[in-house]
Design an enzyme around this catalytic site. Sequence first.
Site, mmCIF file in Angstrom:
data_model
loop_
_atom_site.group_PDB
_atom_site.id
_atom_site.type_symbol
_atom_site.label_atom_id
_atom_site.label_comp_id
_atom_site.label_asym_id
_atom_site.label_seq_id
_atom_site.Cartn_x
_atom_site.Cartn_y
_atom_site.Cartn_z
ATOM 1 N N ARG A 104 0.844 -1.195 0.000
ATOM 2 C CA ARG A 104 0.000 0.000 0.000
ATOM 3 C C ARG A 104 0.876 1.241 0.000
ATOM 4 O O ARG A 104 1.755 1.390 0.849
ATOM 5 C CB ARG A 104 -0.913 -0.010 1.234
ATOM 6 C CG ARG A 104 -1.918 1.120 1.225
ATOM 7 C CD ARG A 104 -3.034 0.914 2.225
ATOM 8 N NE ARG A 104 -2.632 1.163 3.597
ATOM 9 C CZ ARG A 104 -3.480 1.469 4.571
ATOM 10 N NH1 ARG A 104 -4.774 1.545 4.322
ATOM 11 N NH2 ARG A 104 -3.063 1.683 5.794
ATOM 12 N N THR A 108 -0.958 7.663 -0.946
ATOM 13 C CA THR A 108 -2.260 7.598 -1.621
ATOM 14 C C THR A 108 -3.167 6.524 -1.028
ATOM 15 O O THR A 108 -4.377 6.517 -1.308
ATOM 16 C CB THR A 108 -2.071 7.282 -3.110
ATOM 17 O OG1 THR A 108 -1.517 5.962 -3.242
ATOM 18 C CG2 THR A 108 -1.137 8.277 -3.770
ATOM 19 N N ASP A 200 -1.624 -2.978 13.003
ATOM 20 C CA ASP A 200 -1.091 -3.496 11.745
ATOM 21 C C ASP A 200 -0.867 -4.993 11.894
ATOM 22 O O ASP A 200 0.051 -5.423 12.589
ATOM 23 C CB ASP A 200 0.225 -2.787 11.386
ATOM 24 C CG ASP A 200 0.722 -3.177 10.007
ATOM 25 O OD1 ASP A 200 0.932 -4.380 9.763
ATOM 26 O OD2 ASP A 200 0.923 -2.284 9.165
ATOM 27 N N ASP A 203 2.700 -6.355 10.949
ATOM 28 C CA ASP A 203 3.728 -6.047 11.944
ATOM 29 C C ASP A 203 3.556 -6.909 13.196
ATOM 30 O O ASP A 203 4.534 -7.393 13.786
ATOM 31 C CB ASP A 203 3.653 -4.564 12.339
ATOM 32 C CG ASP A 203 4.243 -3.659 11.259
ATOM 33 O OD1 ASP A 203 4.971 -4.165 10.384
ATOM 34 O OD2 ASP A 203 3.966 -2.447 11.294
#
Length: 209
Positions: A104, A108, A200, A203
């Site tokens: 990603r 944006t 996340d 992670d």
Amino acid sequence: MGKFEVLDHPLIQHKLTLIRDKKIGTKIFRETVNEISTLMAYEVSRDMPLEDVTVETPIAKTVKKQLAGKKVAIIPILRAGLGMVDGILELIPAAKVGHIGMYRDETTLMPHEYFVKLPSDIDQRQLFVVDPMLATGGSAIMAIDALKKRGATNIKFVCLVAAPEGVKALQTKHPDVDIYTASLDEKLNEDGYIIPGLGDAGDRLFGTK
């Protein structure tokens, strides 16, 4: 419109709450994601077709049911999707595994495809596309685009936590795809993370920051 289902089994809900806790370390997080994935696979596979087969028990010959029709492939969206594969393989060990790599753009928030490696017969398989998070829906949409472009027609998307925005986006772009999640959370924040979510997932699964 494809099915949208929140899997509210008590064990799934209990284990999901465990891994939302920011104090849970990588080992427990990874093990619990595996466990949730196995429990979800049980529910997601509920409509797999059966056929009659003759079997001889120690007592008598009889006609009973076995799995029929399309075989299964599990397609994790890299890298966080990897955390859900082993849990599903616990229940469906003969499934093949393909991989779709997405990243990603942090500015944006748009996903980009960088790796696709799939079984040669995905057009003949029931595909479980797995990713712990359905946030904006961008990665899921692009992954399913890539699969359909290669002939896939029978696709289910399986995640742990979904945002309403991601569900709507995925249903709009791929209305034929069933979506299964353990939780429909509140919304996305301005950074594209699910609230309350679980942080996340990549992670937390792999111990990176």
